[in-house]
Write a protein that holds these residues in place. Structure first.
Motif, PDB file in Angstrom:
ATOM      1  N   THR A   1      -6.312  -0.727  -3.413  1.00  0.00           N
ATOM      2  CA  THR A   1      -7.719  -1.135  -3.335  1.00  0.00           C
ATOM      3  C   THR A   1      -8.199  -1.676  -4.676  1.00  0.00           C
ATOM      4  O   THR A   1      -8.867  -2.722  -4.733  1.00  0.00           O
ATOM      5  N   VAL A   2      -7.849  -1.003  -5.755  1.00  0.00           N
ATOM      6  CA  VAL A   2      -8.260  -1.457  -7.091  1.00  0.00           C
ATOM      7  C   VAL A   2      -7.624  -2.816  -7.403  1.00  0.00           C
ATOM      8  O   VAL A   2      -8.292  -3.712  -7.931  1.00  0.00           O
TER       9      VAL A   2
ATOM     10  N   GLY B   1       0.208   3.220  -3.165  1.00  0.00           N
ATOM     11  CA  GLY B   1      -0.868   4.109  -2.725  1.00  0.00           C
ATOM     12  C   GLY B   1      -2.134   3.321  -2.419  1.00  0.00           C
ATOM     13  O   GLY B   1      -2.362   2.235  -2.961  1.00  0.00           O
ATOM     14  N   GLN B   2      -2.951   3.892  -1.533  1.00  0.00           N
ATOM     15  CA  GLN B   2      -4.164   3.205  -1.074  1.00  0.00           C
ATOM     16  C   GLN B   2      -5.149   2.961  -2.212  1.00  0.00           C
ATOM     17  O   GLN B   2      -5.746   1.892  -2.302  1.00  0.00           O
ATOM     18  N   GLU B   3      -5.335   3.939  -3.081  1.00  0.00           N
ATOM     19  CA  GLU B   3      -6.324   3.785  -4.156  1.00  0.00           C
ATOM     20  C   GLU B   3      -5.941   2.662  -5.114  1.00  0.00           C
ATOM     21  O   GLU B   3      -6.781   1.827  -5.468  1.00  0.00           O
ATOM     22  N   VAL B   4      -4.685   2.637  -5.539  1.00  0.00           N
ATOM     23  CA  VAL B   4      -4.230   1.584  -6.444  1.00  0.00           C
ATOM     24  C   VAL B   4      -4.313   0.223  -5.748  1.00  0.00           C
ATOM     25  O   VAL B   4      -4.761  -0.757  -6.331  1.00  0.00           O
TER      26      VAL B   4
ATOM     27  N   VAL C   1       0.846  -1.204   0.000  1.00  0.00           N
ATOM     28  CA  VAL C   1       0.000   0.000   0.000  1.00  0.00           C
ATOM     29  C   VAL C   1       0.876   1.248   0.000  1.00  0.00           C
ATOM     30  O   VAL C   1       0.621   2.199  -0.750  1.00  0.00           O
TER      31      VAL C   1
END
Length: 167
Positions: free
Chosen positions: A150-151, A145-148, A141
């Motif tokens: 999560t995806v 990054g958190q967004e990537v 993470v």
């Protein structure tokens, strides 16, 4: 493509960049980091920590840790969950038993069968594995990054849940 056309080097790039290869590299990197963290974990039994530090613990040993429940499992069920042959799982269980990670006990539901269960050291190994996976995931993470992250998790979960449909 015509048989007379020589493929360019660009036409070969797909072999190095396809999803399966990228997933394989990512899994090997993740598992190597988990093994490294387990080798450094103060709560991992010393003998097992030393095995991990000397790269004696391989992907297969991590594989059994992923699939063996805390209640224990029959070898056939464990092999099926791990996607391995029964013979390959037997070999792996033999090695893990020699290291003191697991033992075999009679199955209370089928006297002909044996259950593979963690020893006390194996339970400590299991918890060290959990901590290492959590740390490796946190590092992932932090890296992407958190967004990537999560995806990626959602995508892999969706794709993996379809795996039975693809067979």
């Amino acid at each position: 493509m015509s048989k007379n056309v020589t493929p360019s080097l660009l036409d070969e790039a797909w072999r190095h960049l396809h999803l399966g290869r990228l997933l394989g590299h990512a899994q090997r990197k993740f598992d190597a980091r988990v093994r490294s963290l387990m080798a450094q974990d103060d709560e991992t039994p010393l003998a097992l920590s030393n095995l991990a530090a000397r790269d004696k613990v391989g992907a297969a040993h991590i594989h059994i840790t992923r699939h063996l429940s805390l209640q224990g499992d029959r070898i056939t069920d464990l092999a099926e969950r791990a996607g391995m042959s029964k013979q390959a799982m037997l070999d792996l269980v033999d090695q893990c038993e020699a290291w003191g990670l697991v033992t075999r006990q009679a199955d209370p539901h089928d006297r002909r069968a044996k259950r593979v269960v963690y020893t006390e050291a194996g339970r400590e190994w299991h918890w060290a594995f959990q901590r290492a996976v959590q740390q490796a995931e946190a590092e992932f993470v932090e890296s992407v990054g958190q967004e990537v992250a999560t995806v990626v998790r959602l995508g892999l979960d969706a794709y993996g849940s379809e795996a039975g449909d693809l067979a």
